[in-house]
Design an enzyme around this catalytic site. Structure first.
Site: not given
Ligand code: NDP
Length: 462
Positions: A444, A51, A439, A180, A184, A43, A48
């Site tokens: 709102e 980022k 407002h 995510y 982002e 984080c 976080c």
């Molecule tokens: P996510 O789980 O959010 O997204 C992973 C993405 O990768 C999905 O779109 C998934 O597709 C795709 N994917 C997974 N495996 C494959 C594959 N083998 N081939 C192609 N595509 C694939 O993970 P992130 O890495 O973005 O982030 C990790 C975690 O970190 C998040 O789950 C979140 O909990 C946390 N995070 C939170 C943030 C926040 O609160 N703002 C910011 C950044 C991270 P599909 O959807 O089809 O499964």
């Protein structure tokens, strides 16, 4: 009664680990915490916090453009990546120091080493080989970007671990994933002037979010110039003679870009941690299996945060740490509550959400009322931006309970925090209706959507 070197030994200095170590130490327990990299964890060091700083940096490009609509003439602007990286580094170093200070003020021993389990109640400090014992152990080692070793050319790609500190800002990047991190960083880098393409395997980005938000963000990203390739994946990456990357996709597209970033989920950091020696079970993804109180299969050993792969979010890890403290040191058994977790995607515009999506609710609830508003945010009237804000409440028609609240637009993350309080308190649509509007704000709209936009009965829109 056996005696131990420590009452509590925490492995991992991220959000969950630091919180459990600090609070236990402040309660008078003899505590040690070991971290092999930097205190603060994902984080603070490469997640976080940096980022969000980069989101702020990238927003200036649109702010400069918007300013003209409000009478400002902004002179020539120039972005310096190295200055941003250095400023970010100074800030996370400051925060890292605060984490360590909090631990030492509470009386915890801070160990800068990798630590591994060598048996029940026994931990090896890898830097010295010393074995220490502890009555309780918390494993909070987090996760790391999922490796994709099977992808030809994967060694030529980067992940969120590297993107913050790239020696140069790339002119172009291909980001794989639709979650995510992919979303982002696509927005951050676009705002900093990078030509961004996002490639996602599914039909629409952000698979776990409400459809309106997914489509709204997709449209906004494309309108501002981010290219999004859906239903495709990277097939192979190779190096061009000039050092850039050549990417072939499964559907047969060829792209030439400066960098390729994989953001395809995160994997728990459980390899070579000595889990077997300690009798700790893991699941098929390597995540530590825990019960409702974060207890592993080994007596006296607990696991919290991303290493358990329950919900990979910083506040969840901190909450799990506090529940561990309540249960083990305050005689108040408390299991983490993972229901109705508000969350934000720091895209531009943002997404803020809590509770069920329309699709989830439609599959579970007989009749729903959907309140939906789409409007141009006030600032856009003079700036000339075309982006729309979307707000949506998913309401159970039977008892008027608000099951989900979804916002797409500026400050949606801030709204999600407060919507989370309302939903956690069991707010009904009538509570929203009775609440006076603030407002002029965008929020709102959440309390002035008086009639349903449509209803859903037995899964069908009526
Ligand atoms: P996510 O789980 O959010 O997204 C992973 C993405 O990768 C999905 O779109 C998934 O597709 C795709 N994917 C997974 N495996 C494959 C594959 N083998 N081939 C192609 N595509 C694939 O993970 P992130 O890495 O973005 O982030 C990790 C975690 O970190 C998040 O789950 C979140 O909990 C946390 N995070 C939170 C943030 C926040 O609160 N703002 C910011 C950044 C991270 P599909 O959807 O089809 O499964």
């Amino acid at each position: 009664m056996p005696s131990f070197d420590y009452d509590l030994f925490v492995i991992g200095g991220g959000s969950g680990g630091v919180r459990s170590a600090r609070v236990a130490a402040s309660l008078g327990k003899k505590v040690a915490i070991a971290e092999e990299f930097r205190y603060g964890g994902t984080c603070v060091i490469r997640g976080c916090v940096p980022k969000k700083l980069y989101v702020y940096a990238s927003e200036f490009s649109t702010d400069f453009r918007d300013a003209a609509g409000f009478g400002w003439s902004v002179g020539e602007t120039r972005f310096d990546w190295h200055k941003l990286v250095a400023a970010k580094e100074a800030e996370i170093t400051r925060l890292e120091g605060l984490y360590q200070k909090g631990l030492s003020n509470a009386g915890a021993d801070i160990l800068n080493t990798r630590a591994e389990l060598v048996g029940a109640n026994q931990i090896k400090l890898v830097s010295t080989g010393q074995i220490v014992t502890a009555e309780r152990i918390v494993i909070a080692v987090g996760g790391r970007p999922a490796p994709h070793d099977a992808l030809p050319g994967h060694a030529l790609t980067i992940t969120s671990n590297e993107v913050f500190d790239l020696p140069e800002l790339p002119a172009s990047i291909l980001i794989a994933g639709g979650g995510y991190i992919a979303v982002e960083f696509a927005n951050i880098l676009h705002g900093l002037g990078v030509e961004v393409t996002l490639i996602y395997r599914g039909k629409e980005i952000l698979s776990r979010f409400d459809r309106d938000l997914r489509e709204g963000l997709h449209k906004a990203m494309v309108e501002k110039g981010i290219r999004i390739l859906c239903e495709d994946i990277i097939h192979a990456v190779s190096e061009l003679p000039d050092g850039r990357r050549r990417v072939e996709t499964l559907k047969g597209e060829t792209l030439e870009v400066d960098q390729v970033m994989l953001a395809l989920g995160r994997t728990p950091n459980t390899e070579n941690l000595g889990l077997e020696a300690a009798g700790i079970r893991t699941d098929h993804q390597g995540a530590i299996i825990v019960d409702a109180f974060s207890r592993t299969s080994a007596p006296g050993i607990y696991a919290i945060g991303d290493v358990t792969n329950r919900v990979q979010l910083t506040p969840v890890a901190i909450h799990e740490a506090m529940c561990f403290i309540e249960t083990e040191y305050k005689n108040n058994p408390t299991s983490p509550d993972h229901d109705l977790i508000p969350t934000a995607v720091f895209s531009q515009p943002e997404i803020g959400t809590v509770g069920m999506t329309e699709e989830e609710a439609a599959a579970k609830i007989d009749e729903l009322e959907i309140y939906r508003a789409e409007f141009r945010p006030m600032r856009a009237t003079l700036s000339g931006r075309t982006e729309k804000t979307i707000m949506k409440l998913v309401v159970n028609a039977a008892d008027r309970k608000v099951l989900g609240a979804h916002v797409f637009g500026p400050s949606a993350g801030e709204m999600a925090q407060l919507l989370g309080v309302a939903l956690k308190a069991g707010a009904t649509k009538d509570s929203f209706d009775r609440t006076m509007a603030v407002h002029p704000t965008a929020a709102e709209e959440l309390v002035t959507m008086y009639t349903p936009s449509y209803r859903i009965k037995n899964g069908e829109r009526v």
